[in-house]
Design a protein around this motif. Structure first.
Motif, PDB file in Angstrom:
ATOM      1  N   ILE A   3       0.843  -1.191   0.000  1.00  0.00           N
ATOM      2  CA  ILE A   3       0.000   0.000   0.000  1.00  0.00           C
ATOM      3  C   ILE A   3       0.876   1.239   0.000  1.00  0.00           C
ATOM      4  N   LEU A   4       0.694   2.079  -1.017  1.00  0.00           N
ATOM      5  CA  LEU A   4       1.346   3.381  -1.057  1.00  0.00           C
ATOM      6  C   LEU A   4       0.304   4.452  -0.781  1.00  0.00           C
ATOM      7  N   THR A  13      -6.131  15.224   1.098  1.00  0.00           N
ATOM      8  CA  THR A  13      -6.893  13.994   0.899  1.00  0.00           C
ATOM      9  C   THR A  13      -5.960  12.845   0.548  1.00  0.00           C
ATOM     10  N   ASN A  14      -6.073  11.758   1.284  1.00  0.00           N
ATOM     11  CA  ASN A  14      -5.201  10.601   1.056  1.00  0.00           C
ATOM     12  C   ASN A  14      -5.611   9.823  -0.191  1.00  0.00           C
ATOM     13  N   CYS A  15      -4.640   9.639  -1.083  1.00  0.00           N
ATOM     14  CA  CYS A  15      -4.802   8.738  -2.223  1.00  0.00           C
ATOM     15  C   CYS A  15      -3.994   7.484  -1.924  1.00  0.00           C
ATOM     16  N   TYR A  16      -4.577   6.333  -2.229  1.00  0.00           N
ATOM     17  CA  TYR A  16      -3.902   5.063  -1.980  1.00  0.00           C
ATOM     18  C   TYR A  16      -3.706   4.303  -3.289  1.00  0.00           C
ATOM     19  N   ILE A  17      -2.543   3.685  -3.413  1.00  0.00           N
ATOM     20  CA  ILE A  17      -2.284   2.759  -4.510  1.00  0.00           C
ATOM     21  C   ILE A  17      -2.065   1.382  -3.903  1.00  0.00           C
ATOM     22  N   LEU A  18      -2.883   0.418  -4.303  1.00  0.00           N
ATOM     23  CA  LEU A  18      -2.773  -0.959  -3.825  1.00  0.00           C
ATOM     24  C   LEU A  18      -2.050  -1.754  -4.906  1.00  0.00           C
ATOM     25  N   ILE A  19      -0.995  -2.447  -4.509  1.00  0.00           N
ATOM     26  CA  ILE A  19      -0.139  -3.114  -5.486  1.00  0.00           C
ATOM     27  C   ILE A  19      -0.064  -4.619  -5.214  1.00  0.00           C
ATOM     28  N   LYS A  20      -0.373  -5.395  -6.236  1.00  0.00           N
ATOM     29  CA  LYS A  20      -0.155  -6.842  -6.234  1.00  0.00           C
ATOM     30  C   LYS A  20       0.561  -7.208  -7.530  1.00  0.00           C
ATOM     31  N   ASP A  21       0.962  -8.461  -7.642  1.00  0.00           N
ATOM     32  CA  ASP A  21       1.638  -8.903  -8.861  1.00  0.00           C
ATOM     33  C   ASP A  21       0.774  -8.687 -10.101  1.00  0.00           C
ATOM     34  N   CYS A  41       2.917   3.257 -10.842  1.00  0.00           N
ATOM     35  CA  CYS A  41       2.068   2.203 -11.396  1.00  0.00           C
ATOM     36  C   CYS A  41       2.583   1.713 -12.750  1.00  0.00           C
ATOM     37  N   LYS A  42       2.491   0.404 -12.950  1.00  0.00           N
ATOM     38  CA  LYS A  42       2.931  -0.209 -14.198  1.00  0.00           C
ATOM     39  C   LYS A  42       1.782  -0.893 -14.937  1.00  0.00           C
ATOM     40  N   ASN A  43       0.784  -1.379 -14.177  1.00  0.00           N
ATOM     41  CA  ASN A  43      -0.327  -2.121 -14.788  1.00  0.00           C
ATOM     42  C   ASN A  43      -1.621  -1.768 -14.051  1.00  0.00           C
ATOM     43  N   LEU A  44      -2.122  -0.582 -14.321  1.00  0.00           N
ATOM     44  CA  LEU A  44      -3.307  -0.099 -13.618  1.00  0.00           C
ATOM     45  C   LEU A  44      -4.549  -0.893 -13.994  1.00  0.00           C
ATOM     46  N   LEU A  45      -5.356  -1.190 -12.963  1.00  0.00           N
ATOM     47  CA  LEU A  45      -6.551  -2.005 -13.168  1.00  0.00           C
ATOM     48  C   LEU A  45      -7.849  -1.227 -13.017  1.00  0.00           C
ATOM     49  N   ALA A  46      -7.905  -0.303 -12.050  1.00  0.00           N
ATOM     50  CA  ALA A  46      -9.160   0.391 -11.790  1.00  0.00           C
ATOM     51  C   ALA A  46      -8.960   1.541 -10.809  1.00  0.00           C
ATOM     52  N   ILE A  47      -9.944   2.441 -10.799  1.00  0.00           N
ATOM     53  CA  ILE A  47     -10.051   3.515  -9.804  1.00  0.00           C
ATOM     54  C   ILE A  47     -11.275   3.225  -8.958  1.00  0.00           C
ATOM     55  N   LEU A  48     -11.106   3.258  -7.642  1.00  0.00           N
ATOM     56  CA  LEU A  48     -12.215   3.079  -6.711  1.00  0.00           C
ATOM     57  C   LEU A  48     -12.357   4.322  -5.844  1.00  0.00           C
ATOM     58  N   ASP A 109      -6.765 -10.160  -9.103  1.00  0.00           N
ATOM     59  CA  ASP A 109      -6.583 -10.892  -7.849  1.00  0.00           C
ATOM     60  C   ASP A 109      -7.078 -10.127  -6.623  1.00  0.00           C
ATOM     61  N   PHE A 110      -7.708  -8.981  -6.839  1.00  0.00           N
ATOM     62  CA  PHE A 110      -8.221  -8.179  -5.722  1.00  0.00           C
ATOM     63  C   PHE A 110      -9.672  -8.553  -5.426  1.00  0.00           C
ATOM     64  N   THR A 111      -9.930  -8.995  -4.201  1.00  0.00           N
ATOM     65  CA  THR A 111     -11.294  -9.209  -3.721  1.00  0.00           C
ATOM     66  C   THR A 111     -11.638  -8.027  -2.820  1.00  0.00           C
ATOM     67  N   LEU A 112     -12.698  -7.305  -3.167  1.00  0.00           N
ATOM     68  CA  LEU A 112     -13.027  -6.065  -2.473  1.00  0.00           C
ATOM     69  C   LEU A 112     -14.480  -6.047  -2.047  1.00  0.00           C
ATOM     70  N   LYS A 113     -14.727  -5.433  -0.898  1.00  0.00           N
ATOM     71  CA  LYS A 113     -16.096  -5.260  -0.431  1.00  0.00           C
ATOM     72  C   LYS A 113     -16.310  -3.807  -0.035  1.00  0.00           C
ATOM     73  N   PHE A 114     -17.399  -3.219  -0.515  1.00  0.00           N
ATOM     74  CA  PHE A 114     -17.792  -1.863  -0.140  1.00  0.00           C
ATOM     75  C   PHE A 114     -18.776  -1.963   1.030  1.00  0.00           C
ATOM     76  N   HIS A 115     -18.339  -1.560   2.213  1.00  0.00           N
ATOM     77  CA  HIS A 115     -19.229  -1.536   3.383  1.00  0.00           C
ATOM     78  C   HIS A 115     -19.913  -0.176   3.423  1.00  0.00           C
ATOM     79  N   HIS A 116     -21.236  -0.183   3.318  1.00  0.00           N
ATOM     80  CA  HIS A 116     -22.003   1.057   3.208  1.00  0.00           C
ATOM     81  C   HIS A 116     -22.238   1.682   4.583  1.00  0.00           C
ATOM     82  N   PHE A 117     -21.778   2.929   4.746  1.00  0.00           N
ATOM     83  CA  PHE A 117     -21.982   3.676   5.994  1.00  0.00           C
ATOM     84  C   PHE A 117     -22.405   5.096   5.647  1.00  0.00           C
TER      85      PHE A 117
END
Length: 196
Positions: A3-4, A13-21, A41-48, A109-117
């Protein structure tokens, strides 16, 4: 997962980059985040986006246009991407995917869940992946998000705080400020519930 993080814009405002293979996912790219993305970033997948206030989505369209990326936002906040009540968005846009409240995603390979608050915004969410939570403007270190903005709700915030008490243990990466944890958050959530 690596995590960067870096803060951007007048509201830090914090921006995060999540990195996996498999590649990288960007969360909440604020004003100026494009260069941070280019450098890391070398292989961007999505913006959340955890929610769609201008300081969290400011560079969404710039990054999307440069890298041809899909943008995922909480369904109940999608309208804020084209109708910013603060008048701060230079490039309004329509997100590509609207995530249902408490919805889940699989991106490579990212499994993500949006918890609604809801409360800070109608669709305000915390995004869970790999045992950590990106808490946006719902929970901060020692505090909670504001509920006095257009489309915010004091009642929804109180209900969301009660719901959050049932969460398990996570490291929290907030939209502003330092990281914290759910165990630390529980120490002040009850305080705010009593005062709302």
């Amino acid at each position: 997962m690596k995590i960067l993080s870096k803060s951007f814009g007048a509201y830090a405002t914090n921006c995060y980059i999540l990195i996996k293979d498999c590649g990288e996912i960007i969360i909440d790219p604020g004003d100026g985040a494009l260069e941070f993305v280019r450098q890391n970033c070398k292989n961007l997948l999505a913006i959340l986006n955890t929610h769609c206030h201008f300081d969290h989505i400011y560079d969404d369209k710039k990054i999307k246009d440069e890298y041809n990326l899909p943008i995922y936002v909480p369904k109940d906040d999608a309208f804020l991407c084209s109708k910013d009540p603060f008048g701060m968005i230079e490039e309004p846009f329509n997100p590509d995917f609207l995530v249902e409240p408490d919805g889940s995603l699989q991106i490579a390979d990212f499994t993500l869940k949006f918890h609604h608050f809801a409360g800070h915004t109608p669709g305000c969410s915390m995004i869970e992946t790999n045992g950590v939570m990106f808490s946006g403007d719902f929970l901060f270190k020692g505090s909670i998000g504001r509920y006095d903005f257009p489309f915010s709700s004091k009642i929804e915030m109180k209900n969301s705080l009660k719901k959050a008490l049932n969460l398990g243990e996570f490291v929290l990466y907030p939209g502003h400020g330092e990281k914290t944890s759910m165990s630390e958050a529980r120490e002040f959530i009850s305080y705010f519930i009593e005062r709302l």
